[in-house]
Design a protein around this motif. Structure first.
Motif, PDB file in Angstrom:
ATOM      1  N   GLY A 127      10.295  -1.413   4.553  1.00 59.12           N
ATOM      2  CA  GLY A 127      10.522  -1.552   5.995  1.00 59.12           C
ATOM      3  C   GLY A 127       9.453  -0.857   6.818  1.00 59.12           C
ATOM      4  O   GLY A 127       8.997  -1.386   7.844  1.00 59.12           O
ATOM      5  N   ASN A 128       9.026   0.327   6.383  1.00 52.43           N
ATOM      6  CA  ASN A 128       8.002   1.076   7.125  1.00 52.43           C
ATOM      7  C   ASN A 128       6.662   0.352   7.125  1.00 52.43           C
ATOM      8  O   ASN A 128       6.031   0.215   8.180  1.00 52.43           O
ATOM      9  CB  ASN A 128       7.832   2.478   6.536  1.00 52.43           C
ATOM     10  CG  ASN A 128       9.020   3.381   6.805  1.00 52.43           C
ATOM     11  OD1 ASN A 128       9.868   3.098   7.657  1.00 52.43           O
ATOM     12  ND2 ASN A 128       9.105   4.479   6.077  1.00 52.43           N
ATOM     13  N   ILE A 129       6.211  -0.118   5.958  1.00 54.40           N
ATOM     14  CA  ILE A 129       4.915  -0.799   5.912  1.00 54.40           C
ATOM     15  C   ILE A 129       4.989  -2.135   6.647  1.00 54.40           C
ATOM     16  O   ILE A 129       4.056  -2.528   7.344  1.00 54.40           O
ATOM     17  CB  ILE A 129       4.380  -0.954   4.460  1.00 54.40           C
ATOM     18  CG1 ILE A 129       2.945  -1.482   4.437  1.00 54.40           C
ATOM     19  CG2 ILE A 129       5.263  -1.836   3.607  1.00 54.40           C
ATOM     20  CD1 ILE A 129       1.889  -0.513   4.834  1.00 54.40           C
ATOM     21  N   PHE A 130       6.131  -2.814   6.551  1.00 53.05           N
ATOM     22  CA  PHE A 130       6.327  -4.058   7.303  1.00 53.05           C
ATOM     23  C   PHE A 130       6.191  -3.790   8.803  1.00 53.05           C
ATOM     24  O   PHE A 130       5.458  -4.494   9.510  1.00 53.05           O
ATOM     25  CB  PHE A 130       7.703  -4.651   6.994  1.00 53.05           C
ATOM     26  CG  PHE A 130       8.088  -5.805   7.868  1.00 53.05           C
ATOM     27  CD1 PHE A 130       7.665  -7.085   7.585  1.00 53.05           C
ATOM     28  CD2 PHE A 130       8.876  -5.611   9.001  1.00 53.05           C
ATOM     29  CE1 PHE A 130       8.010  -8.160   8.400  1.00 53.05           C
ATOM     30  CE2 PHE A 130       9.228  -6.667   9.815  1.00 53.05           C
ATOM     31  CZ  PHE A 130       8.796  -7.946   9.517  1.00 53.05           C
ATOM     32  N   PRO A 182      -1.705 -15.582   1.432  1.00 57.44           N
ATOM     33  CA  PRO A 182      -1.607 -14.226   1.984  1.00 57.44           C
ATOM     34  C   PRO A 182      -2.959 -13.520   1.968  1.00 57.44           C
ATOM     35  O   PRO A 182      -3.812 -13.800   1.121  1.00 57.44           O
ATOM     36  CB  PRO A 182      -0.621 -13.530   1.047  1.00 57.44           C
ATOM     37  CG  PRO A 182      -0.785 -14.245  -0.246  1.00 57.44           C
ATOM     38  CD  PRO A 182      -1.055 -15.683   0.124  1.00 57.44           C
ATOM     39  N   VAL A 183      -3.137 -12.604   2.918  1.00 60.69           N
ATOM     40  CA  VAL A 183      -4.323 -11.756   2.971  1.00 60.69           C
ATOM     41  C   VAL A 183      -4.025 -10.439   2.254  1.00 60.69           C
ATOM     42  O   VAL A 183      -4.877  -9.890   1.570  1.00 60.69           O
ATOM     43  CB  VAL A 183      -4.732 -11.491   4.442  1.00 60.69           C
ATOM     44  CG1 VAL A 183      -5.879 -10.506   4.521  1.00 60.69           C
ATOM     45  CG2 VAL A 183      -5.093 -12.787   5.124  1.00 60.69           C
ATOM     46  N   ILE A 184      -2.793  -9.961   2.436  1.00 62.47           N
ATOM     47  CA  ILE A 184      -2.348  -8.713   1.804  1.00 62.47           C
ATOM     48  C   ILE A 184      -0.985  -8.944   1.167  1.00 62.47           C
ATOM     49  O   ILE A 184      -0.124  -9.592   1.772  1.00 62.47           O
ATOM     50  CB  ILE A 184      -2.242  -7.575   2.839  1.00 62.47           C
ATOM     51  CG1 ILE A 184      -3.633  -7.138   3.297  1.00 62.47           C
ATOM     52  CG2 ILE A 184      -1.496  -6.361   2.264  1.00 62.47           C
ATOM     53  CD1 ILE A 184      -3.611  -6.041   4.333  1.00 62.47           C
ATOM     54  N   ILE A 185      -0.803  -8.397  -0.030  1.00 63.71           N
ATOM     55  CA  ILE A 185       0.510  -8.348  -0.694  1.00 63.71           C
ATOM     56  C   ILE A 185       0.808  -6.885  -0.978  1.00 63.71           C
ATOM     57  O   ILE A 185      -0.055  -6.155  -1.477  1.00 63.71           O
ATOM     58  CB  ILE A 185       0.528  -9.171  -1.995  1.00 63.71           C
ATOM     59  CG1 ILE A 185       0.488 -10.673  -1.669  1.00 63.71           C
ATOM     60  CG2 ILE A 185       1.748  -8.827  -2.846  1.00 63.71           C
ATOM     61  CD1 ILE A 185       0.413 -11.580  -2.881  1.00 63.71           C
ATOM     62  N   VAL A 186       2.033  -6.468  -0.644  1.00 64.79           N
ATOM     63  CA  VAL A 186       2.469  -5.085  -0.863  1.00 64.79           C
ATOM     64  C   VAL A 186       3.681  -5.088  -1.785  1.00 64.79           C
ATOM     65  O   VAL A 186       4.637  -5.834  -1.554  1.00 64.79           O
ATOM     66  CB  VAL A 186       2.854  -4.401   0.472  1.00 64.79           C
ATOM     67  CG1 VAL A 186       3.326  -2.972   0.219  1.00 64.79           C
ATOM     68  CG2 VAL A 186       1.693  -4.435   1.461  1.00 64.79           C
ATOM     69  N   GLU A 246       1.529   9.001   5.847  1.00 69.25           N
ATOM     70  CA  GLU A 246       2.730   9.681   6.347  1.00 69.25           C
ATOM     71  C   GLU A 246       3.664   8.704   7.065  1.00 69.25           C
ATOM     72  O   GLU A 246       4.887   8.761   6.895  1.00 69.25           O
ATOM     73  CB  GLU A 246       2.325  10.818   7.285  1.00 69.25           C
ATOM     74  CG  GLU A 246       3.480  11.663   7.748  1.00 69.25           C
ATOM     75  CD  GLU A 246       3.047  12.823   8.622  1.00 69.25           C
ATOM     76  OE1 GLU A 246       3.933  13.566   9.087  1.00 69.25           O
ATOM     77  OE2 GLU A 246       1.829  12.996   8.854  1.00 69.25           O
ATOM     78  N   ASP A 247       3.121   7.794   7.850  1.00 70.71           N
ATOM     79  CA  ASP A 247       3.955   6.803   8.541  1.00 70.71           C
ATOM     80  C   ASP A 247       4.615   5.846   7.558  1.00 70.71           C
ATOM     81  O   ASP A 247       5.750   5.408   7.770  1.00 70.71           O
ATOM     82  CB  ASP A 247       3.135   6.013   9.563  1.00 70.71           C
ATOM     83  CG  ASP A 247       2.782   6.841  10.799  1.00 70.71           C
ATOM     84  OD1 ASP A 247       3.445   7.881  11.035  1.00 70.71           O
ATOM     85  OD2 ASP A 247       1.850   6.451  11.514  1.00 70.71           O
ATOM     86  N   ILE A 248       3.932   5.518   6.482  1.00 66.34           N
ATOM     87  CA  ILE A 248       4.509   4.627   5.471  1.00 66.34           C
ATOM     88  C   ILE A 248       5.678   5.317   4.761  1.00 66.34           C
ATOM     89  O   ILE A 248       6.668   4.677   4.407  1.00 66.34           O
ATOM     90  CB  ILE A 248       3.424   4.179   4.468  1.00 66.34           C
ATOM     91  CG1 ILE A 248       2.377   3.307   5.196  1.00 66.34           C
ATOM     92  CG2 ILE A 248       4.040   3.412   3.295  1.00 66.34           C
ATOM     93  CD1 ILE A 248       1.122   3.022   4.401  1.00 66.34           C
ATOM     94  N   TYR A 249       5.582   6.649   4.599  1.00 65.78           N
ATOM     95  CA  TYR A 249       6.634   7.411   3.913  1.00 65.78           C
ATOM     96  C   TYR A 249       7.657   8.013   4.888  1.00 65.78           C
ATOM     97  O   TYR A 249       8.455   8.856   4.482  1.00 65.78           O
ATOM     98  CB  TYR A 249       6.014   8.509   3.046  1.00 65.78           C
ATOM     99  CG  TYR A 249       5.511   7.969   1.726  1.00 65.78           C
ATOM    100  CD1 TYR A 249       6.340   7.911   0.616  1.00 65.78           C
ATOM    101  CD2 TYR A 249       4.216   7.491   1.592  1.00 65.78           C
ATOM    102  CE1 TYR A 249       5.902   7.404  -0.593  1.00 65.78           C
ATOM    103  CE2 TYR A 249       3.761   6.986   0.388  1.00 65.78           C
ATOM    104  CZ  TYR A 249       4.606   6.941  -0.699  1.00 65.78           C
ATOM    105  OH  TYR A 249       4.170   6.428  -1.904  1.00 65.78           O
ATOM    106  N   TYR A 250       7.685   7.560   6.119  1.00 68.65           N
ATOM    107  CA  TYR A 250       8.635   8.071   7.118  1.00 68.65           C
ATOM    108  C   TYR A 250      10.077   7.931   6.620  1.00 68.65           C
ATOM    109  O   TYR A 250      10.492   6.849   6.196  1.00 68.65           O
ATOM    110  CB  TYR A 250       8.439   7.316   8.435  1.00 68.65           C
ATOM    111  CG  TYR A 250       9.430   7.672   9.505  1.00 68.65           C
ATOM    112  CD1 TYR A 250       9.437   8.931  10.084  1.00 68.65           C
ATOM    113  CD2 TYR A 250      10.368   6.740   9.924  1.00 68.65           C
ATOM    114  CE1 TYR A 250      10.356   9.259  11.061  1.00 68.65           C
ATOM    115  CE2 TYR A 250      11.291   7.054  10.908  1.00 68.65           C
ATOM    116  CZ  TYR A 250      11.279   8.325  11.464  1.00 68.65           C
ATOM    117  OH  TYR A 250      12.200   8.647  12.438  1.00 68.65           O
TER     118      TYR A 250
END
Length: 196
Positions: free
Chosen positions: A48-51, A100-104, A174-178
């Protein structure tokens, strides 16, 4: 999310029809169907954070950010990336994307090996894919494989920022791991409150 095999060789068309009727998500790999299990709290928070970060940074651009329920098609295989970004016109089917350009992927104990090897290698054959991102949920570590670096990987940790060159955006680890609860995040938070 964990994968469970359902031994039965089927075509891409059979798979797509079955997914429309199924309450459970499946991936199709080499003609075999794999059921996907649920995800943990940390997995959901990270995805959810990376999205959210990608979607917010890409607002006003033609790029679209998808999460969890949108499939990516790689030849005759279908996967459900945790997050992916599509910037090109990709309207062949409303239930999967091919450019896709990026896959996570958020890694778990049950999917780590598959996401790091077989799935990554197949996804890297997608002509439009520029970055394949693996996020650890049990520690503060992100691995980014970049086409521009001949698919060599770079590692990022709490305190770092990641620049996704294909999108021209930078996001802090840090924002990704919020709000994620693991030992690395707790130690990083404690260190931040101790330092002036």
């Amino acid at each position: 999310m964990a994968l469970q095999t359902i031994p039965r060789h089927i075509s891409a068309e059979e798979y797509l029809q079955g997914e429309l009727l199924s309450d459970i998500k499946h991936q199709l790999i080499d003609g075999e169907v794999y059921a996907m299990a649920g995800a943990s709290e940390n997995h959901n928070l990270l995805a959810g954070n990376i999205f959210s970060e990608l979607k917010n940074h890409l607002k006003g651009t033609p790029c679209r950010t998808f999460m969890a329920d949108m499939k990516v098609r790689v030849a005759e295989d279908f996967f459900y990336p945790d997050v992916m970004v599509v910037c090109a016109e990709d309207n062949e089917d409303e239930y999967y994307k091919k450019s896709p350009v990026i896959i996570v992927e958020v890694l778990s104990k049950t999917t780590r090996k598959f996401d790091q090897t077989r799935k990554r290698i197949r996804c890297q054959t997608i002509p439009t894919l520029q970055e394949y991102v693996l996020i650890e949920q049990d520690k503060g570590e992100i691995q980014v494989f970049s086409r521009s670096q001949n698919w060599q990987s770079s590692y990022y940790y709490l305190g770092d920022s990641i620049t996704f060159h294909s999108l021209g955006i930078t996001i802090s680890v840090e924002d990704i791991y919020y709000q994620v609860n693991n030992e690395d995040v707790l130690a990083f938070s404690e260190q931040k409150t101790v330092l002036p």
